[in-house]
Design a protein around this motif. Structure first.
Motif, PDB file in Angstrom:
ATOM      1  N   TRP A 126       0.849  -1.203   0.000  1.00 44.51           N
ATOM      2  CA  TRP A 126       0.000   0.000   0.000  1.00 44.51           C
ATOM      3  C   TRP A 126       0.883   1.250   0.000  1.00 44.51           C
ATOM      4  O   TRP A 126       0.637   2.203  -0.747  1.00 44.51           O
ATOM      5  CB  TRP A 126      -0.886  -0.060   1.246  1.00 44.51           C
ATOM      6  CG  TRP A 126      -1.985   0.941   1.309  1.00 44.51           C
ATOM      7  CD1 TRP A 126      -3.254   0.786   0.837  1.00 44.51           C
ATOM      8  CD2 TRP A 126      -1.927   2.240   1.907  1.00 44.51           C
ATOM      9  NE1 TRP A 126      -3.989   1.914   1.107  1.00 44.51           N
ATOM     10  CE2 TRP A 126      -3.211   2.821   1.762  1.00 44.51           C
ATOM     11  CE3 TRP A 126      -0.932   2.969   2.548  1.00 44.51           C
ATOM     12  CZ2 TRP A 126      -3.513   4.094   2.230  1.00 44.51           C
ATOM     13  CZ3 TRP A 126      -1.238   4.250   3.013  1.00 44.51           C
ATOM     14  CH2 TRP A 126      -2.513   4.792   2.854  1.00 44.51           C
ATOM     15  N   ALA A 156       2.407   1.750  -3.290  1.00 42.92           N
ATOM     16  CA  ALA A 156       1.443   2.309  -4.246  1.00 42.92           C
ATOM     17  C   ALA A 156       1.467   3.833  -4.176  1.00 42.92           C
ATOM     18  O   ALA A 156       1.445   4.507  -5.203  1.00 42.92           O
ATOM     19  CB  ALA A 156       0.038   1.796  -3.946  1.00 42.92           C
ATOM     20  N   GLY A 197       4.318   5.141  -5.901  1.00 43.30           N
ATOM     21  CA  GLY A 197       4.297   4.891  -7.325  1.00 43.30           C
ATOM     22  C   GLY A 197       5.310   3.842  -7.749  1.00 43.30           C
ATOM     23  O   GLY A 197       5.696   3.755  -8.908  1.00 43.30           O
ATOM     24  N   GLU A 250       5.546   0.667  -8.827  1.00 46.32           N
ATOM     25  CA  GLU A 250       4.571  -0.319  -9.297  1.00 46.32           C
ATOM     26  C   GLU A 250       5.009  -1.763  -9.056  1.00 46.32           C
ATOM     27  O   GLU A 250       4.248  -2.580  -8.542  1.00 46.32           O
ATOM     28  CB  GLU A 250       4.298  -0.091 -10.787  1.00 46.32           C
ATOM     29  CG  GLU A 250       3.278  -1.053 -11.339  1.00 46.32           C
ATOM     30  CD  GLU A 250       2.560  -0.532 -12.583  1.00 46.32           C
ATOM     31  OE1 GLU A 250       3.002   0.489 -13.142  1.00 46.32           O
ATOM     32  OE2 GLU A 250       1.561  -1.158 -12.964  1.00 46.32           O
ATOM     33  N   CYS A 253       5.003  -2.657  -5.392  1.00 48.01           N
ATOM     34  CA  CYS A 253       3.629  -2.687  -4.912  1.00 48.01           C
ATOM     35  C   CYS A 253       2.967  -4.002  -5.303  1.00 48.01           C
ATOM     36  O   CYS A 253       2.362  -4.681  -4.485  1.00 48.01           O
ATOM     37  CB  CYS A 253       2.862  -1.503  -5.487  1.00 48.01           C
ATOM     38  SG  CYS A 253       1.090  -1.647  -5.221  1.00 48.01           S
ATOM     39  N   ARG A 254       3.109  -4.361  -6.588  1.00 46.91           N
ATOM     40  CA  ARG A 254       2.470  -5.601  -7.046  1.00 46.91           C
ATOM     41  C   ARG A 254       3.006  -6.811  -6.300  1.00 46.91           C
ATOM     42  O   ARG A 254       2.255  -7.671  -5.851  1.00 46.91           O
ATOM     43  CB  ARG A 254       2.731  -5.817  -8.538  1.00 46.91           C
ATOM     44  CG  ARG A 254       1.844  -4.999  -9.367  1.00 46.91           C
ATOM     45  CD  ARG A 254       1.851  -5.385 -10.835  1.00 46.91           C
ATOM     46  NE  ARG A 254       1.145  -4.326 -11.531  1.00 46.91           N
ATOM     47  CZ  ARG A 254      -0.153  -4.100 -11.407  1.00 46.91           C
ATOM     48  NH1 ARG A 254      -0.903  -4.897 -10.672  1.00 46.91           N
ATOM     49  NH2 ARG A 254      -0.711  -3.082 -12.011  1.00 46.91           N
ATOM     50  N   LEU A 290      -2.876   1.885  -6.374  1.00 50.42           N
ATOM     51  CA  LEU A 290      -1.854   2.054  -7.408  1.00 50.42           C
ATOM     52  C   LEU A 290      -2.512   2.473  -8.732  1.00 50.42           C
ATOM     53  O   LEU A 290      -2.097   3.431  -9.381  1.00 50.42           O
ATOM     54  CB  LEU A 290      -1.085   0.740  -7.577  1.00 50.42           C
ATOM     55  CG  LEU A 290       0.002   0.752  -8.642  1.00 50.42           C
ATOM     56  CD1 LEU A 290       1.203   1.560  -8.165  1.00 50.42           C
ATOM     57  CD2 LEU A 290       0.448  -0.667  -8.989  1.00 50.42           C
ATOM     58  N   ASP A 291      -3.555   1.731  -9.112  1.00 52.81           N
ATOM     59  CA  ASP A 291      -4.264   2.066 -10.354  1.00 52.81           C
ATOM     60  C   ASP A 291      -4.791   3.495 -10.301  1.00 52.81           C
ATOM     61  O   ASP A 291      -4.666   4.250 -11.267  1.00 52.81           O
ATOM     62  CB  ASP A 291      -5.448   1.102 -10.553  1.00 52.81           C
ATOM     63  CG  ASP A 291      -4.980  -0.254 -11.073  1.00 52.81           C
ATOM     64  OD1 ASP A 291      -3.915  -0.297 -11.717  1.00 52.81           O
ATOM     65  OD2 ASP A 291      -5.678  -1.255 -10.826  1.00 52.81           O
ATOM     66  N   LEU A 298       3.214   9.505  -6.385  1.00 53.99           N
ATOM     67  CA  LEU A 298       2.186   9.481  -7.422  1.00 53.99           C
ATOM     68  C   LEU A 298       1.175  10.603  -7.236  1.00 53.99           C
ATOM     69  O   LEU A 298       0.742  11.224  -8.198  1.00 53.99           O
ATOM     70  CB  LEU A 298       1.412   8.163  -7.364  1.00 53.99           C
ATOM     71  CG  LEU A 298       1.970   6.997  -8.148  1.00 53.99           C
ATOM     72  CD1 LEU A 298       0.947   5.882  -8.173  1.00 53.99           C
ATOM     73  CD2 LEU A 298       2.315   7.424  -9.564  1.00 53.99           C
TER      74      LEU A 298
END
Ligand SMILES: Nc1ncnc2c1ncn2[C@@H]1O[C@H](COP(=O)(O)OP(=O)(O)OP(=O)(O)O)[C@@H](O)[C@H]1O
Ligand SMILES: [Mg+2]
Length: 922
Positions: free
Chosen positions: A654, A657, A660, A662, A665-666, A695-696, A834
């Motif tokens: 989190w 995310a 940013g 990515e 985060c994933r 994130l999205d 982000l």
């Protein structure tokens, strides 16, 4: 000795040694089958290290010492040539006490240990880390642990704990472990798998050692040995002795062992008997072996033929077999009665008080059927091991005691004690097997309850919270009559676990039972009854009904300090579940973490860090939350705390995310999701999914964020409620406002009930985003004024951003700039990259050119989380040793972090460091 082949393996070891000379630490676990050459590689390491002037400590595990707690560590540290006791005296007090307790006990069972009961099982690991770091002060230190499969678990755990935390101490730790399906492999340190020698190396070895073999026999030996050096050395002899047999289907170890058996059979009968005694001994003390032999009327001289045949050596009072397989061969070739007599004699050879544990184990090995007297002795051994936190040894002693016991009730009692100790030792599979085995025979409610607790713990740690809740609630029912207090405790924990498993039925059942119990008002669980009732209401979506209870619970938590560790954890946990008063959770969790750091209770600390990280996230202190969670994740991984590992992964995902990042985060979020899915743990899935949705959202993939959240937004949970603001944000961007209204109504119920200002502020922001143009602005303003009162910079900035976006879309560009600038500034300070980017884009669209320039990154922001953590503590005046003890790293690593941090911060002394406001960047 010349090593044939093994270039890559030797190079790997040499690299570690070269690193140690540069002050780097490293570790390695050498794996492989029997006779493949692991010990030979360790020999190489010892020679190379000694000739380079390094300090070398060695220890070897033996099959029967596996049950003596800390025997392996004792052996290793005893190889130190200086004054170990002085070194122990330099450790922080809790560490010194733990390590002394562990080591003193191994000198002789009867003396018992000095460790305080209830101490953490990982504290010895931390003490070992500090001690090894200290021993490497003047020159690099190389520790070699052979036959790790037979080193007691407590020692392995301590050494591996240390190995995983070594950085810049100049310490090298090499373990050798025989592959064996029964043995838990060492995890978390680099592996070196040793396979058979390459064909030409095998041929060269055979040609040099057995030059006269006929070609046909040579080819067969080569084929059968499969590059195993021990087989290449031993098989030609047995071929000569026993003639040739077809290629054996036996594993190579057995094949070689058979070769040793035939060598032993060729010796005189008295020597064979003496070898049986020596093989049955676990200490290697020649005095003990000969004393036992005399009791069996075996003359001392019987040892000579075995020495001459090179099967064993005696030096400095220590008897060593040439190879562990010689020992297995000597033991297994003897018949049962002979082995039993040997163990009996060895038991008598030990002192009844001083060596009570060894004696008990020898007597147990001698027993050929149930024997209550020996079982009693083993129970005493188990108790002594428990005093020293040698949990694995406790399990073994109780388990064996149960086997030897005749009274069925005592069998179950001891079995249950073994099962409980297995959970303390982190051996959850073993605990599960023990519970299955003894639960059927259990009649006494207390045994039932104990076994239910074990099942509940095992299920929570490695099964599912749902099953855990059910097991605990069921166990509570069984003891309700006899032990109401106990039943109450099982019920509150059971309900809590069932809640985590989203098992509304079990939650309701548990709460109903709790009401029927009628506990006396001073029972410690009474203050928690209201809170678990609230969980039952939340579970049936009765949010308004739950909140008065939760508020009352929070009010009481502010006044009354919970008495025990589990109640403290439980209080923080319930407040978090309810989303109630993060500042109070923060205060509780900080105090717990500080206490447990001080006492070195690492298991508790891991859980405390989880609460702390969560509270820090809620308070918008993201940078420090990342530091806390990163420490927690490492600890949880090291200590095998799997559900907590999943939580930390999700929260770090989190935070990634927001930054940013990515990929990170994933990876992290998916860890949490996978664990949650595999273990029926919906909250874990939800937190991971929220990280991915965030994130999205941050990357402007609104549709993906929206779909993901709609899919996973089900029922009431705090995480779900918190994430609704993101759902609304996504919905607004893709014009799906209606879909967001339902969830938001539920959040409104929660917010109204919780009476938390920050929560109301978030709700107002969401309402504003969904509102028609004429009423939105007033809602934004109201939200912003509430944010002012509560210290939640991230949520505050999100409201600034939402307001600024709203203004800009209405072409009120000039007015939009101030809120957007406020948002940008906060996001940058928080490291929410982000979102800072999004604010910057909005600002540009609002005509603010200055926004395209990135703000100056604060010096402290360039520090790694651990550097920052170390620097903060150093700034308070703590010494490197204090900091090391608190952060569970070595003092040298602390030094290294400071060395890296100073130039980044532009300071060169601690005094200058103390003048910086490091907390400002967190
Ligand atoms: N590369 C090699 N070249 C020559 N001899 C070797 C080599 N590797 C091992 N040996 C010899 O083979 C024998 C078996 O090796 P070693 O004792 O190291 O095996 P191990 O893997 O430690 O087995 P175990 O699991 O039984 O302890 C020893 O006598 C050793 O000296
Ligand atoms: Mg070996």
């Amino acid at each position: 000795m010349v090593l044939y082949g093994r270039k890559a393996e030797v190079a790997a070891i040499d690299r570690l040694l070269a690193g140690a000379r540069q002050g780097q630490s490293g570790s390695l676990c050498v794996h492989g089958e029997a006779g493949i050459g692991k010990s030979a590689l360790l020999d190489h390491a010892a020679r190379a290290a000694e000739s380079a002037g390094m300090r070398v400590l060695r220890a070897v595990g033996t099959e029967t010492e596996a049950e003596l707690p800390f025997a392996g560590l004792h052996l290793l540290l005893n190889a130190y040539d200086g004054r170990l006791d002085d070194r122990l005296g330099e450790l922080a007090a809790p560490q010194a006490a733990a390590l002394r307790g562990a080591l003193v006990g191994t000198l002789g069972g009867g003396r018992g240990g000095a460790a305080a009961p209830g101490e953490d099982r990982f504290l010895v690991g931390l003490a070992t880390l500090t001690l090894l770091s200290d021993l490497a002060e003047d020159r690099p230190l190389v520790c070699l642990v052979d036959d790790t499969q037979w080193v007691d678990q407590a020692s392995v755990e301590a050494l591996v704990f240390a190995a995983r935390r070594l950085r810049s101490e100049g310490v090298v730790l090499v373990f050798a472990q025989r592959d064996d399906p029964e043995v838990v492999p060492i995890r978390g340190i680099p592996e070196l798998r040793v396979a058979g020698l390459a064909e030409q190396d095998a041929a060269a070895l055979l040609a040099d050692l057995s030059p006269d073999l006929p070609a046909q026999v040579r080819d067969r030996v080569l084929a059968e040995a499969g590059g195993n050096p021990l087989a290449l050395i031993e098989l030609p002899r047995s071929v000569a002795d026993e003639g040739w047999s077809p290629v054996s289907p036996l594993p190579i170890g057995h094949r070689v062992q058979r070769a040793f058996v035939s060598q032993i059979e060729a010796l005189p009968a008295r020597t064979r008997s003496l070898l049986t005694v020596a093989a049955a001994d676990d200490s290697g003390e020649i005095g003990v072996v000969l004393r036992a032999a005399r009791m069996l009327a075996i003359p001392v001289g019987a040892i000579e033929p075995a020495e001459r045949a090179g099967l064993l050596t005696v030096t400095g009072g220590v008897l060593r077999f040439r190879h562990p397989l010689v020992r297995s061969a000597a033991y297994q070739r003897a018949v049962l009665a002979e082995r039993s007599a040997a163990h009996q004699a060895l038991a008598r050879a030990w002192d009844e008080d001083q060596d009570a544990d060894r004696r008990a184990w020898q007597l147990a090995a001698a027993a050929t059927g149930p024997d209550d007297e020996v079982a009693d002795l083993l129970e005493r051994t188990a108790r002594r091991a428990a005093e020293r936190n040698g949990h694995a040894a406790v399990v073994a002693a109780y388990e064996r005691a149960a086997q030897l016991t005749t009274d069925p009730r005592d069998v179950v009692r001891r079995g249950a004690a073994a099962a409980l100790a297995a959970t303390d030792a982190g051996q959850f599979d073993r605990a599960a097997k023990l519970t299955d085995r003894f639960a059927k025979a259990a009649e006494d409610p207390a045994d039932h309850a104990l076994l239910a607790v074990v099942r509940g713990l095992v299920e929570f740690e490695s099964g599912s919270p749902r099953e855990s809740g059910r097991a605990l609630i069921c166990g509570a029912r069984q003891v309700a009559e006899v032990h109401p207090g106990w039943s109450g405790k099982l019920l509150v924990i059971g309900v809590h676990n069932a809640w985590h498993g989203a098992d509304a039925e079990a939650v309701a059942d548990g709460v109903a039972q709790l009401r029927e119990l009628r506990l006396p008002p001073d029972d410690p669980v009474v203050p928690y009854i209201g809170a678990v009732e609230a969980l039952a209401r939340l579970g049936s979506d009765d949010v308004p009904g739950a909140y008065p209870l939760l508020r009352a619970f929070a009010a009481q938590a502010r006044d009354v300090v919970p008495k025990t560790d589990w109640l403290r954890q439980f209080t923080a946990q319930l407040l978090l579940i309810a989303g109630q008063d993060p500042a109070l959770v923060h205060q509780l969790a900080s105090a717990m973490v500080a206490d447990w750091r001080g006492t070195g209770q690492i298991g508790h600390l891991t859980v405390g860090l989880h609460h702390l990280a969560y509270a820090q996230i809620l308070l918008g202190r993201h940078k420090i939350a990342a530091v806390t969670a990163a420490e927690g994740l490492q600890l949880a991984t090291d200590t095998g705390h799997r559900p907590i590992t999943a939580h930390f992964s999700s929260w770090l995902g989190w935070l990634a995310a927001l930054e940013g990042d990515e990929e990170r985060c994933r990876a992290l979020a998916n860890e949490g999701i996978r664990y949650g899915e595999d273990h029926q743990y919906p909250h874990s899935v939800l937190s991971g999914q929220w990280a991915l949705a965030l994130l999205d959202l941050g990357l402007g993939r609104h549709r993906a964020a929206f779909d993901r959240m709609c899919e996973h937004w089900r029922g009431w949970s705090f995480v779900a409620s918190r994430s609704v603001a993101d759902l609304v944000d996504a919905a607004m961007h893709i014009d799906c406002l209606d879909a967001a209204r339902g969830p938001l109504d539920q959040v409104e119920e929660w917010t109204a009930g919780s009476e938390e200002e920050w929560a109301v502020a978030i709700l107002l922001r969401c309402r504003a985003m969904l509102a028609p143009a004429d009423s939105a602005e007033a809602l934004f303003m109201e939200a912003l004024s509430l944010h002012q009162k509560s210290d939640q910079p991230y949520e505050h900035a999100r409201t600034w951003l939402a307001y600024g976006e709203w203004l800009r879309r209405r072409r009120r560009k000039r007015e939009a700039r101030t809120p957007l600038r406020n948002a940008l500034e906060s996001f940058e300070r928080l490291g929410a990259r982000l979102w800072a980017e999004r604010a910057r884009q909005e600002l540009r669209a609002a005509g603010d050119r200055a926004a395209s320039r990135k703000q100056k990154v604060e010096a402290a922001a360039s520090l790694t989380p651990q550097e920052l953590q170390v620097a903060r503590l150093a700034a308070t005046g703590a010494t490197n040793r204090d900091i090391a003890a608190q952060l569970l790293i070595s003092p040298r690593t602390v030094g290294q972090h400071l060395y890296n941090a100073f130039p980044k911060l532009g300071v060169s002394t601690r005094a200058e460091l103390a003048r910086l406001d490091l907390d400002a960047v967190l």
